[in-house]
Motif scaffolding. Structure first.
Motif, PDB file in Angstrom:
ATOM      1  N   ASP A   7      -1.883  -2.380 -14.168  1.00 31.23           N
ATOM      2  CA  ASP A   7      -1.896  -2.121 -12.722  1.00 31.23           C
ATOM      3  C   ASP A   7      -3.153  -2.804 -12.170  1.00 31.23           C
ATOM      4  O   ASP A   7      -4.265  -2.368 -12.438  1.00 31.23           O
ATOM      5  N   VAL A   8      -2.940  -3.891 -11.432  1.00 30.92           N
ATOM      6  CA  VAL A   8      -4.055  -4.708 -10.962  1.00 30.92           C
ATOM      7  C   VAL A   8      -4.038  -4.781  -9.430  1.00 30.92           C
ATOM      8  O   VAL A   8      -2.991  -5.013  -8.836  1.00 30.92           O
ATOM      9  N   PRO A   9      -5.205  -4.582  -8.795  1.00 32.19           N
ATOM     10  CA  PRO A   9      -5.244  -4.707  -7.337  1.00 32.19           C
ATOM     11  C   PRO A   9      -5.146  -6.157  -6.899  1.00 32.19           C
ATOM     12  O   PRO A   9      -5.603  -7.072  -7.593  1.00 32.19           O
ATOM     13  N   ALA A  29       0.809  -1.221   0.000  1.00 36.13           N
ATOM     14  CA  ALA A  29       0.000   0.000   0.000  1.00 36.13           C
ATOM     15  C   ALA A  29       0.843   1.272   0.000  1.00 36.13           C
ATOM     16  O   ALA A  29       0.412   2.313  -0.486  1.00 36.13           O
ATOM     17  N   SER A  30       2.081   1.196   0.506  1.00 37.76           N
ATOM     18  CA  SER A  30       2.954   2.375   0.526  1.00 37.76           C
ATOM     19  C   SER A  30       3.756   2.528  -0.767  1.00 37.76           C
ATOM     20  O   SER A  30       4.488   3.497  -0.938  1.00 37.76           O
ATOM     21  N   GLY A  63      -3.782  -7.395   3.531  1.00 39.30           N
ATOM     22  CA  GLY A  63      -3.757  -6.000   3.130  1.00 39.30           C
ATOM     23  C   GLY A  63      -3.955  -5.836   1.642  1.00 39.30           C
ATOM     24  O   GLY A  63      -4.254  -6.783   0.917  1.00 39.30           O
ATOM     25  N   GLU A  64      -3.763  -4.615   1.199  1.00 38.41           N
ATOM     26  CA  GLU A  64      -3.938  -4.255  -0.203  1.00 38.41           C
ATOM     27  C   GLU A  64      -2.583  -4.137  -0.881  1.00 38.41           C
ATOM     28  O   GLU A  64      -1.670  -3.511  -0.354  1.00 38.41           O
ATOM     29  N   TYR A  65      -2.480  -4.719  -2.061  1.00 38.85           N
ATOM     30  CA  TYR A  65      -1.266  -4.706  -2.865  1.00 38.85           C
ATOM     31  C   TYR A  65      -1.637  -4.348  -4.301  1.00 38.85           C
ATOM     32  O   TYR A  65      -2.806  -4.326  -4.664  1.00 38.85           O
ATOM     33  N   ARG A  66      -0.636  -4.100  -5.129  1.00 42.42           N
ATOM     34  CA  ARG A  66      -0.846  -3.851  -6.555  1.00 42.42           C
ATOM     35  C   ARG A  66       0.151  -4.722  -7.319  1.00 42.42           C
ATOM     36  O   ARG A  66       1.301  -4.850  -6.913  1.00 42.42           O
ATOM     37  N   ILE A  67      -0.279  -5.274  -8.429  1.00 48.43           N
ATOM     38  CA  ILE A  67       0.609  -5.964  -9.356  1.00 48.43           C
ATOM     39  C   ILE A  67       0.755  -5.029 -10.550  1.00 48.43           C
ATOM     40  O   ILE A  67      -0.241  -4.653 -11.174  1.00 48.43           O
ATOM     41  N   VAL A  68       1.998  -4.622 -10.840  1.00 51.29           N
ATOM     42  CA  VAL A  68       2.226  -3.610 -11.865  1.00 51.29           C
ATOM     43  C   VAL A  68       3.355  -4.024 -12.809  1.00 51.29           C
ATOM     44  O   VAL A  68       4.240  -4.798 -12.443  1.00 51.29           O
TER      45      VAL A  68
END
Length: 71
Positions: free
Chosen positions: A65-67, A23-24, A50-55
């Motif tokens: 950019d996928v959550p 998230a950061s 938690g929340e992540y992104r695949i980029v």
């Protein structure tokens, strides 16, 4: 805390890479390099809920950019 596996395959004629960011914005684990069509790879990550992104970090690929939500 737990382990996840992410698998990626390049189905495009363009090079790609896959990074996971928390998230950061900090990168989590190693990335998957997918330079040519048909290339594939996996990454194993130790993550907390938690929340992540695949980029994809190749210039011009900002729409890749996928959550990723880990519960």
């Amino acid at each position: 805390d737990g382990s996840i596996t992410i698998y990626g395959v390049n189905e495009s004629s363009l090079p790609h890479n896959l990074y996971v960011r928390d998230a950061s914005g900090k990168e989590v684990g190693k990335f998957i390099d997918l330079p040519t069509r048909g290339d594939s790879g996996t990454m194993e990550l130790q993550v907390t809920p938690g929340e992540y992104r695949i980029v994809c970090l190749i210039p011009g690929h900002t729409n890749m950019d996928v959550p990723l939500t880990v519960k």
